[in-house]
Design a protein around this motif. Structure first.
Motif, PDB file in Angstrom:
ATOM      1  N   TYR A 194      -8.080   5.730  -1.174  1.00 13.44           N
ATOM      2  CA  TYR A 194      -7.053   6.769  -1.051  1.00 13.44           C
ATOM      3  C   TYR A 194      -7.143   7.758  -2.215  1.00 13.44           C
ATOM      4  O   TYR A 194      -7.071   8.982  -2.008  1.00 13.44           O
ATOM      5  CB  TYR A 194      -5.649   6.169  -0.979  1.00 13.44           C
ATOM      6  N   SER A 195      -7.330   7.262  -3.425  1.00 19.14           N
ATOM      7  CA  SER A 195      -7.385   8.186  -4.567  1.00 19.14           C
ATOM      8  C   SER A 195      -8.638   9.069  -4.490  1.00 19.14           C
ATOM      9  O   SER A 195      -8.588  10.260  -4.804  1.00 19.14           O
ATOM     10  CB  SER A 195      -7.321   7.438  -5.898  1.00 19.14           C
ATOM     11  N   TYR A 230      -7.837  -0.180  -1.178  1.00 12.60           N
ATOM     12  CA  TYR A 230      -7.050   0.950  -0.665  1.00 12.60           C
ATOM     13  C   TYR A 230      -6.810   1.986  -1.768  1.00 12.60           C
ATOM     14  O   TYR A 230      -6.944   3.199  -1.529  1.00 12.60           O
ATOM     15  CB  TYR A 230      -5.712   0.462  -0.099  1.00 12.60           C
ATOM     16  N   VAL A 231      -6.483   1.527  -2.967  1.00  7.38           N
ATOM     17  CA  VAL A 231      -6.253   2.449  -4.098  1.00  7.38           C
ATOM     18  C   VAL A 231      -7.491   3.312  -4.325  1.00  7.38           C
ATOM     19  O   VAL A 231      -7.393   4.534  -4.484  1.00  7.38           O
ATOM     20  CB  VAL A 231      -5.908   1.669  -5.388  1.00  7.38           C
ATOM     21  N   ASP A 251       0.336   9.626  -5.241  1.00  8.32           N
ATOM     22  CA  ASP A 251       0.835  10.972  -4.900  1.00  8.32           C
ATOM     23  C   ASP A 251       1.643  11.579  -6.047  1.00  8.32           C
ATOM     24  O   ASP A 251       1.704  12.799  -6.192  1.00  8.32           O
ATOM     25  CB  ASP A 251       1.701  10.919  -3.630  1.00  8.32           C
ATOM     26  N   LYS A 256       0.834  -1.217   0.000  1.00  9.47           N
ATOM     27  CA  LYS A 256       0.000   0.000   0.000  1.00  9.47           C
ATOM     28  C   LYS A 256       0.863   1.259   0.000  1.00  9.47           C
ATOM     29  O   LYS A 256       0.470   2.284  -0.559  1.00  9.47           O
ATOM     30  CB  LYS A 256      -0.947  -0.007   1.206  1.00  9.47           C
ATOM     31  N   THR A 257       2.059   1.188   0.616  1.00  6.08           N
ATOM     32  CA  THR A 257       2.929   2.379   0.592  1.00  6.08           C
ATOM     33  C   THR A 257       3.414   2.653  -0.827  1.00  6.08           C
ATOM     34  O   THR A 257       3.629   3.808  -1.211  1.00  6.08           O
ATOM     35  CB  THR A 257       4.145   2.221   1.539  1.00  6.08           C
ATOM     36  N   LYS A 293       0.408   4.164  -2.780  1.00  2.52           N
ATOM     37  CA  LYS A 293       0.185   5.530  -2.268  1.00  2.52           C
ATOM     38  C   LYS A 293       1.182   6.493  -2.896  1.00  2.52           C
ATOM     39  O   LYS A 293       0.826   7.582  -3.373  1.00  2.52           O
ATOM     40  CB  LYS A 293       0.312   5.552  -0.743  1.00  2.52           C
ATOM     41  N   ARG A 294       2.454   6.083  -2.924  1.00  7.11           N
ATOM     42  CA  ARG A 294       3.486   6.951  -3.504  1.00  7.11           C
ATOM     43  C   ARG A 294       3.218   7.208  -4.996  1.00  7.11           C
ATOM     44  O   ARG A 294       3.399   8.316  -5.493  1.00  7.11           O
ATOM     45  CB  ARG A 294       4.865   6.311  -3.305  1.00  7.11           C
ATOM     46  N   LYS A 302      -8.286  12.025  -2.437  1.00  9.14           N
ATOM     47  CA  LYS A 302      -7.531  13.092  -3.092  1.00  9.14           C
ATOM     48  C   LYS A 302      -8.305  13.679  -4.282  1.00  9.14           C
ATOM     49  O   LYS A 302      -7.745  14.402  -5.117  1.00  9.14           O
ATOM     50  CB  LYS A 302      -6.187  12.552  -3.588  1.00  9.14           C
TER      51      LYS A 302
END
Length: 709
Positions: free
Chosen positions: A196-197, A192-193, A126, A118-119, A122-123, A200
């Motif tokens: 998280y997206s 998660y994608v 971002d 997931k990190t 996430k990167r 944003k």
């Protein structure tokens, strides 16, 4: 002055792509729509800089990384969370880990591993990517002996781990768990994608690049395959089919050997059948070379075969045009008669660029392959569950219990489809199938519901051919057909009971409602592992298709032919009743020839393919337009005096273009940053009204200006 989109232009910004871990370079600037930047930790510089490098050159930038393996040494060696995770590798019976590279094991996806993954996504989000690709969710059939896997077994089944080599049931349960582990892993990371997206203010798409079910089954790998299409967060797949997968030998007529075109056709077909009913998007991959070092000649012949196979599916128009372009343009491989390894030849580079740039123009089409449609072979994800280790003498060399039902049909020119049993509940799955062929020698049904659906289809007029001795050791694994209220010796007995057929039925045919069932007590491998073994099978197919399904004449031939817009795609198979070539007459550009010659006749021999541009199918014949080119054409401007455009392709390669003009051009210029380039080809063909233009490619873009008379 008029600006317009010619055939060389694209309506979609996300039609073609390539995957790349290396930073942008003019030497492999492929000019597809999407650059899928690979890996966070790859040794090719800062990830964000790589993303920016491709974005600055006009690419839609997306992110790809492995889900079962990757450059994750910081995780495995303890830099990430202070714990060494090498014990999470997939382990064989001898206690050895299966490695993808140094300190890179194939992974048992633990909770901490997924937190680590997931990190990465996430990167990437971002950094502004618009899609995430988690490739190759692979669990080796020969693995399943690590402490990490034993723990997952206890959690999933609620009873202690069983060594898979000790019984068919343990093998089956082990594979079923491997399948589930990567299904859950992708479900969690994709969820998660999405969340998280969205936080944003974006919706980042999620794709799985995966080998076909046929390839994973024959390579003894377990993966979630078709079940992923039902995930909410899943947008689609890349079908990873290329020479490396398609050259896996298959049996036919008693001989096992490479049959690359046929295998590729079936591989792409299995990916289509997985996705078509669900409406998920699919990209088809081909690779002009492959992982195993062969010769450039070998690469070219097999690239043409796999490329033709992918284009014979008119319902797919998205393509990954190549992986690792730096490897293709900068790598060195064997050439016959030469001691030193050689880089790609200018001619092959030009041909390849003509081919991949044509994909930017490739339309969806409602046209069908020539031949008798409506014959399907049933597949299940459980194909992957019974191929390791060997129990009680059971063997299925080269997946012959699957290929045995499909290859004889292809060799007789029948455009056979594959049908996923997991999609039977979707009304589109059997909509156009008249005759369905199946066996449980190679797979097992994961749910009784599939038999209810098959029974309903047969009673409404479907024709089923069931092949199998039903005596393999996996018939007796502890599953729904022999537990609870069921006590069937084989899953087929449950289906036969629903159809009112004696469960132990011998060879016979049965009228069931408006439909028909043929029971043939042979395993499919018997049809192809001995010479002439398919004669009775083809006779049964003919009877089922013509007499029972009333689907028309069963057409036997040795070729496949499809028109898609101006493109003509053709393949002639060998080992067929006819050894005649296929002859096409018309007005064509030969897209497999780096000289782009004009032909009025193309003769296609058995075991070869052809890719042609039909000049008689051009739209807007009075408008100047690029018909074929070893470069991407943009910024077209046309008026009465001139036709101009910009051509971009990897630097240090040769461009060739076939351009339609109203009449012979006046002056022609090709400029780079305002300076004239040498035009090394300038030939007018009066009959076709086309100009053949050649000059060196530059990734910055060559400005071409053609004065019209």
């Amino acid at each position: 002055m008029m600006h317009y989109n010619s055939t060389a232009q694209v309506k979609s910004k996300e039609k073609t792509s390539f995957q790349v871990s290396a930073p942008w370079s003019a030497d492999y600037d492929v000019r597809s729509d999407i650059a899928m930047v690979y890996g966070i930790n790859d040794a090719n510089g800062n990830f964000e800089e790589r993303v920016k490098g491709y974005r600055d050159k006009g690419y839609e930038v997306q992110f790809m990384t492995g889900i079962a393996w990757g450059e994750y040494k910081d995780y495995f060696l303890g830099e990430w969370d202070g714990k060494n995770h090498l014990d999470e590798g997939q382990v064989m019976q001898n206690g050895e880990t299966i490695w993808h590279g140094k300190n890179v094991p194939y992974t048992v996806p633990s909770a901490s591993y997924l937190a680590y993954m997931k990190t990465h996504v996430k990167r990437a989000i971002d950094a502004g990517v618009s899609a995430i690709y988690l490739e190759e969710p692979e669990f080796w059939a020969r693995a399943g002996y690590s402490e990490a896997f034993k723990k997952e077994w206890q959690n999933y089944y609620g009873f202690p781990w069983m060594a898979q080599h000790e019984s068919p049931e343990a093998t089956y349960l082990s594979s079923k768990l491997k399948y589930q582990l990567y299904f859950n892993a992708l479900k969690e990371v994709f969820s998660y994608v999405k969340s998280y997206s969205l936080s944003k203010g974006k919706r980042v798409k999620c794709y799985v690049p995966t080998h076909s079910l046929l390839n994973y089954s024959s390579w003894h790998i377990v993966s979630p395959e078709a079940s992923l299409a039902n995930l909410d967060g899943m947008d689609g797949y890349i079908a990873q089919v290329w020479t490396g997968t398609s050259r896996e030998p298959v049996f036919y007529n008693g001989k096992s050997k490479e049959r690359v075109f046929e295998n590729a056709f079936l591989e792409y077909g299995s990916m289509v059948s997985m996705t078509a009913p669900t409406g998920r998007k699919i990209f088809f991959l081909t690779d002009p070379i492959e992982d195993r070092a062969r010769s450039w000649d070998d690469y070219k012949i097999n690239y043409q075969a796999t490329f033709t196979a992918e284009l014979l599916y008119p319902m797919v128009d998205n393509y990954e045009v190549m992986p690792w372009p730096n490897r293709i343009y900068k790598g060195k491989f064997a050439v016959e008669g030469m001691k030193e390894r050689q880089p790609i030849s200018p001619a092959y580079a030009t041909q390849m660029q003509v081919m991949v740039n044509s994909l930017n123009q490739m339309p969806l089409s409602k046209n069908k392959l020539n031949g008798s449609h409506g014959i399907g072979v049933l597949l299940s994800n459980s194909l992957m569950f019974q191929n390791f280790p060997s129990h009680q003498g059971y063997s299925d060399p080269y997946l012959s219990n699957t290929y045995g039902l499909a290859v004889p049909l292809l060799k007789h020119g029948i455009p056979v489809e594959t049908v996923h049993i997991e999609n039977l509940a979707n009304k589109n799955t059997l909509k156009d199938i008249k005759v369905l062929v199946m066996s449980y020698s190679n797979m097992k049904p994961l749910s009784a519901e599939y038999h209810e659906l098959l029974s309903k289809w047969i009673k409404a007029g479907g024709v089923l051919l069931y092949f199998g001795r039903d005596d393999d050791p996996f018939q007796n694994v502890k599953e729904w057909w022999n537990t609870g209220q069921n006590s069937f010796k084989a899953p087929s007995e449950h289906l036969f009971q629903l159809l009112g057929i004696n469960p132990g039925a011998a060879d016979a045919s049965y009228k069931i409602g408006k439909g028909k069932v043929y029971v043939v007590r042979k395993d499919p491998k018997e049809l192809i592992m001995k010479a002439g073994g398919d004669a009775d099978y083809l006779a049964a197919i003919k009877s089922a298709y013509e007499t029972d399904a009333k689907a028309g004449d069963l057409i036997i031939k040795n070729n496949f032919l499809l028109n898609r817009g101006p493109f003509v795609i053709a393949a002639v198979v060998d080992e067929s009743p006819s050894s005649e070539p296929l002859t096409l007459s018309g007005n064509y550009i030969d897209l497999f020839d780096p000289e782009l010659p004009i032909l009025t006749q193309k003769v296609i021999a058995p075991k070869t393919q052809a890719y042609l541009f039909d000049l008689d199918k051009i739209e807007h014949k009075n408008k100047p337009q690029v018909l074929a080119a070893a470069a991407r054409v943009t910024n077209e401007v046309v008026n009465k005096q001139q036709y101009s455009f910009i051509a971009k392709s990897p630097s240090n390669t040769n461009n060739i273009m076939r351009i339609l003009l109203p009449n012979k051009a006046g002056s022609i210029s090709a400029k780079l940053n305002g300076k004239d380039l040498i035009i090394n080809k300038n030939e007018w063909d009066e009959k076709s009204q086309t100009l053949l233009l050649g000059f060196q490619n530059y990734s910055e873009g060559v400005e071409v200006n053609i004065k019209l008379k």
